[in-house]
Design a protein around this motif. Structure first.
Motif, PDB file in Angstrom:
ATOM      1  N   ALA A  59     -20.553  24.401   8.527  1.00 26.23           N
ATOM      2  CA  ALA A  59     -21.011  23.992   9.859  1.00 26.23           C
ATOM      3  C   ALA A  59     -20.632  22.542  10.137  1.00 26.23           C
ATOM      4  CB  ALA A  59     -22.523  24.183   9.979  1.00 26.23           C
ATOM      5  N   GLY A  60     -20.781  21.703   9.122  1.00 27.74           N
ATOM      6  CA  GLY A  60     -20.408  20.297   9.284  1.00 27.74           C
ATOM      7  C   GLY A  60     -18.917  20.125   9.495  1.00 27.74           C
ATOM      8  N   CYS A  61     -18.118  20.937   8.811  1.00 30.23           N
ATOM      9  CA  CYS A  61     -16.665  20.864   8.934  1.00 30.23           C
ATOM     10  C   CYS A  61     -16.213  21.271  10.337  1.00 30.23           C
ATOM     11  CB  CYS A  61     -16.017  21.762   7.885  1.00 30.23           C
ATOM     12  SG  CYS A  61     -14.222  21.614   7.769  1.00 30.23           S
ATOM     13  N   ILE A  62     -16.757  22.379  10.837  1.00 32.60           N
ATOM     14  CA  ILE A  62     -16.386  22.839  12.174  1.00 32.60           C
ATOM     15  C   ILE A  62     -16.885  21.853  13.234  1.00 32.60           C
ATOM     16  CG2 ILE A  62     -16.708  24.682  13.870  1.00 32.60           C
ATOM     17  CD1 ILE A  62     -16.816  26.672  11.598  1.00 32.60           C
ATOM     18  N   THR A  63     -18.068  21.272  13.013  1.00 32.78           N
ATOM     19  CA  THR A  63     -18.599  20.280  13.954  1.00 32.78           C
ATOM     20  C   THR A  63     -17.713  19.044  13.993  1.00 32.78           C
ATOM     21  OG1 THR A  63     -20.864  21.057  13.554  1.00 32.78           O
ATOM     22  CG2 THR A  63     -20.606  18.884  14.556  1.00 32.78           C
ATOM     23  N   GLN A  64     -17.261  18.594  12.818  1.00 33.17           N
ATOM     24  CA  GLN A  64     -16.356  17.448  12.795  1.00 33.17           C
ATOM     25  C   GLN A  64     -15.055  17.772  13.530  1.00 33.17           C
ATOM     26  OE1 GLN A  64     -14.249  16.334   9.146  1.00 33.17           O
ATOM     27  NE2 GLN A  64     -14.857  14.197   9.487  1.00 33.17           N
ATOM     28  N   LEU A  65     -14.522  18.961  13.300  1.00 33.50           N
ATOM     29  CA  LEU A  65     -13.301  19.388  13.988  1.00 33.50           C
ATOM     30  C   LEU A  65     -13.517  19.419  15.496  1.00 33.50           C
ATOM     31  CD1 LEU A  65     -10.410  20.460  13.844  1.00 33.50           C
ATOM     32  CD2 LEU A  65     -11.359  22.753  13.505  1.00 33.50           C
ATOM     33  N   TYR A  66     -14.710  19.833  15.921  1.00 37.59           N
ATOM     34  CA  TYR A  66     -15.034  19.879  17.349  1.00 37.59           C
ATOM     35  C   TYR A  66     -14.988  18.480  17.969  1.00 37.59           C
ATOM     36  CZ  TYR A  66     -18.096  20.001  21.450  1.00 37.59           C
ATOM     37  OH  TYR A  66     -18.622  19.846  22.707  1.00 37.59           O
ATOM     38  N   PHE A 130     -15.797  33.522  12.361  1.00 39.51           N
ATOM     39  CA  PHE A 130     -14.868  33.956  11.321  1.00 39.51           C
ATOM     40  C   PHE A 130     -15.544  34.034   9.959  1.00 39.51           C
ATOM     41  CE2 PHE A 130     -10.655  32.459  13.437  1.00 39.51           C
ATOM     42  CZ  PHE A 130     -10.757  33.526  14.322  1.00 39.51           C
ATOM     43  N   ASN A 131     -14.932  34.858   9.089  1.00 43.41           N
ATOM     44  CA  ASN A 131     -15.336  34.881   7.687  1.00 43.41           C
ATOM     45  C   ASN A 131     -14.395  33.972   6.894  1.00 43.41           C
ATOM     46  OD1 ASN A 131     -17.378  36.881   8.052  1.00 43.41           O
ATOM     47  ND2 ASN A 131     -15.784  38.451   8.132  1.00 43.41           N
ATOM     48  N   TYR A 132     -14.949  33.294   5.886  1.00 42.63           N
ATOM     49  CA  TYR A 132     -14.154  32.359   5.088  1.00 42.63           C
ATOM     50  C   TYR A 132     -14.259  32.735   3.618  1.00 42.63           C
ATOM     51  CZ  TYR A 132     -13.939  29.602   9.345  1.00 42.63           C
ATOM     52  OH  TYR A 132     -13.716  29.198  10.640  1.00 42.63           O
ATOM     53  N   CYS A 133     -13.150  32.624   2.909  1.00 45.72           N
ATOM     54  CA  CYS A 133     -13.089  33.095   1.527  1.00 45.72           C
ATOM     55  C   CYS A 133     -13.773  32.103   0.587  1.00 45.72           C
ATOM     56  CB  CYS A 133     -11.639  33.292   1.104  1.00 45.72           C
ATOM     57  SG  CYS A 133     -10.647  31.801   1.184  1.00 45.72           S
ATOM     58  N   ASP A 134     -13.910  32.506  -0.700  1.00 46.41           N
ATOM     59  CA  ASP A 134     -14.577  31.657  -1.688  1.00 46.41           C
ATOM     60  C   ASP A 134     -13.789  30.386  -1.986  1.00 46.41           C
ATOM     61  OD1 ASP A 134     -16.642  33.428  -1.888  1.00 46.41           O
ATOM     62  OD2 ASP A 134     -15.716  34.567  -3.514  1.00 46.41           O
ATOM     63  N   LEU A 135     -12.459  30.421  -1.781  1.00 43.68           N
ATOM     64  CA  LEU A 135     -11.647  29.226  -1.991  1.00 43.68           C
ATOM     65  C   LEU A 135     -11.961  28.237  -0.871  1.00 43.68           C
ATOM     66  CD1 LEU A 135      -9.398  27.787  -3.563  1.00 43.68           C
ATOM     67  CD2 LEU A 135      -7.744  28.894  -2.040  1.00 43.68           C
ATOM     68  N   ASN A 136     -12.779  27.238  -1.184  1.00 44.51           N
ATOM     69  CA  ASN A 136     -13.278  26.344  -0.141  1.00 44.51           C
ATOM     70  C   ASN A 136     -12.767  24.920  -0.305  1.00 44.51           C
ATOM     71  OD1 ASN A 136     -14.618  25.676  -2.447  1.00 44.51           O
ATOM     72  ND2 ASN A 136     -16.689  25.893  -1.613  1.00 44.51           N
ATOM     73  N   PHE A 137     -11.545  24.790  -0.808  1.00 41.80           N
ATOM     74  CA  PHE A 137     -10.969  23.464  -1.020  1.00 41.80           C
ATOM     75  C   PHE A 137      -9.942  23.163   0.075  1.00 41.80           C
ATOM     76  CE2 PHE A 137      -7.486  20.868  -2.747  1.00 41.80           C
ATOM     77  CZ  PHE A 137      -8.196  19.710  -3.058  1.00 41.80           C
ATOM     78  N   ILE A 138     -10.083  22.001   0.722  1.00 39.69           N
ATOM     79  CA  ILE A 138      -9.151  21.550   1.754  1.00 39.69           C
ATOM     80  C   ILE A 138      -8.449  20.298   1.256  1.00 39.69           C
ATOM     81  CG2 ILE A 138      -8.931  20.610   4.088  1.00 39.69           C
ATOM     82  CD1 ILE A 138     -11.206  22.339   4.985  1.00 39.69           C
ATOM     83  N   ASP A 139      -7.142  20.360   1.182  1.00 37.24           N
ATOM     84  CA  ASP A 139      -6.359  19.206   0.735  1.00 37.24           C
ATOM     85  C   ASP A 139      -6.092  18.294   1.926  1.00 37.24           C
ATOM     86  OD1 ASP A 139      -4.860  17.426  -0.684  1.00 37.24           O
ATOM     87  OD2 ASP A 139      -3.057  18.673  -0.751  1.00 37.24           O
ATOM     88  N   HIS A 140      -7.138  17.569   2.340  1.00 38.62           N
ATOM     89  CA  HIS A 140      -7.039  16.709   3.507  1.00 38.62           C
ATOM     90  C   HIS A 140      -8.120  15.640   3.431  1.00 38.62           C
ATOM     91  CE1 HIS A 140      -5.863  15.609   7.570  1.00 38.62           C
ATOM     92  NE2 HIS A 140      -4.999  16.617   7.598  1.00 38.62           N
ATOM     93  N   TYR A 141      -8.001  14.635   4.322  1.00 41.47           N
ATOM     94  CA  TYR A 141      -8.996  13.566   4.356  1.00 41.47           C
ATOM     95  C   TYR A 141     -10.188  13.917   5.238  1.00 41.47           C
ATOM     96  CZ  TYR A 141      -5.517  10.567   2.145  1.00 41.47           C
ATOM     97  OH  TYR A 141      -4.600  10.028   1.273  1.00 41.47           O
ATOM     98  N   CYS A 143     -11.701  17.405   8.144  1.00 39.82           N
ATOM     99  CA  CYS A 143     -11.579  18.810   8.516  1.00 39.82           C
ATOM    100  C   CYS A 143     -10.634  18.951   9.699  1.00 39.82           C
ATOM    101  CB  CYS A 143     -12.947  19.394   8.856  1.00 39.82           C
ATOM    102  SG  CYS A 143     -14.075  19.464   7.455  1.00 39.82           S
ATOM    103  N   ASP A 144      -9.374  19.203   9.419  1.00 42.40           N
ATOM    104  CA  ASP A 144      -8.383  19.416  10.466  1.00 42.40           C
ATOM    105  C   ASP A 144      -8.243  20.914  10.739  1.00 42.40           C
ATOM    106  OD1 ASP A 144      -6.644  18.680  12.382  1.00 42.40           O
ATOM    107  OD2 ASP A 144      -5.083  17.894  11.057  1.00 42.40           O
ATOM    108  N   PHE A 145      -7.634  21.247  11.869  1.00 40.82           N
ATOM    109  CA  PHE A 145      -7.575  22.637  12.304  1.00 40.82           C
ATOM    110  C   PHE A 145      -6.780  23.509  11.336  1.00 40.82           C
ATOM    111  CE2 PHE A 145      -5.474  26.044  14.705  1.00 40.82           C
ATOM    112  CZ  PHE A 145      -6.580  26.677  15.259  1.00 40.82           C
ATOM    113  N   GLY A 146      -5.579  23.091  10.968  1.00 41.27           N
ATOM    114  CA  GLY A 146      -4.717  23.895  10.106  1.00 41.27           C
ATOM    115  C   GLY A 146      -5.322  24.221   8.758  1.00 41.27           C
TER     116      GLY A 146
END
Length: 277
Positions: A59-66, A130-141, A143-146
């Motif tokens: 929720a925090g990630c999507i909110t930041q992206l928003y 959306f549903n999100y998989c167990d792999l919850n690692f983002i290689d970024h600084y 929460c970007d869209f891609g």
């Protein structure tokens, strides 16, 4: 430095009477957008850099992206309106005061913020479903869209189409509008007979033109350059251009290139010194 520069611009425009004109009214909103974008992105970025990792809920990630999308798209519209302001000032100076008054500008600013909020909210609602998989690692600084979409196990075709349409409305259309206005401005400037008149006319829009180049240059670098394995890894570094460098450069550009800002700052400093004494 980002917060200090942009908050200084906001304070100057809000308190100095000489700056209460449409161009600086828009500059104040551009600085406000830069402040919101900075406070949304930079704290997490610093945490990732210092700790080499960061944690955030879905929720925090999507909110930041928003909020990143809202601030970025609002900047695009504000810069486009600023180009229209320069177009009227140079190409239609006699109609400038009637077309660019505080009432029209207030309605315009409120309208563009409402439009951006509606567009970003519609995209955020889809992302939450959306549903999100167990792999919850983002290689970024941050929460970007891609990177976030890559974690989804749902069909993202509708979201990608929605994002493409929103990008056309909020990025491509304003950019095209800016190009058209500056072509008209250039044609008008070239018709001026004296070199001094041409330089004076061009100086009135040079600061805004620098901001346009800085903003859209960073977006093109991040999102238009073809992506492969190496450039995908580089995008997280390129993204710092529009989340850190652009908000830092905007107040510097207007402070160095704009005489009204310089005089207002000198006046504020003189008042502060008198108050201290």
């Amino acid at each position: 430095m980002i917060l200090s520069g942009n908050l200084l611009i906001i304070t100057l425009v809000a308190t100095v009477d000489q700056l209460k004109i449409p161009m600086f009214f828009l500059l104040k909103h551009l600085a406000t957008s830069d402040v919101l974008l900075t406070t949304c992105v930079v704290p997490m970025t610093l945490e990732v850099i210092i700790k080499d990792e960061g944690r955030v809920s879905l929720a925090g990630c999507i909110t930041q992206l928003y909020f990143i999308g809202t601030c970025s798209c609002s900047q695009s519209f504000i810069i486009a309106v600023m180009s229209y302001d320069r177009y009227l000032a140079i190409c239609n100076p006699l109609r400038y005061s009637s077309l660019m008054n505080s009432h029209i500008f207030s309605q315009l600013i409120i309208g563009l913020w409402v439009l951006v909020i509606i567009l970003m909210s519609s995209e955020m609602i889809v992302e939450f479903q959306f549903n999100y998989c167990d792999l919850n690692f983002i290689d970024h600084y941050f929460c970007d869209f891609g990177p976030l979409v890559k974690l989804s196990t749902s069909d993202i075709s509708a979201l990608m189409l929605q994002d493409f349409v929103i990008s056309i409305v909020t990025i491509f259309v304003p950019f095209t509008f800016i190009i058209v206005t500056y072509v008209c401005i250039l044609v008008t400037i070239l018709k001026i007979s004296s070199i001094y008149g041409q330089r004076k006319a061009f100086s009135t829009c040079s600061s805004h033109l620098a901001v346009v180049c800085a903003y859209y240059g960073t977006l093109i670098t991040v999102y238009v350059v073809p992506t492969d394995e190496s450039s995908t890894n580089m995008n997280k570094y390129r993204s710092l251009l529009y989340t850190v460098v652009s908000p830092l450069m905007n107040p510097i550009i207007y402070s160095l290139r704009n005489h009204e800002i310089k005089r207002a700052l000198q006046k504020m400093m003189a008042t502060f010194k008198t108050f201290v004494r």
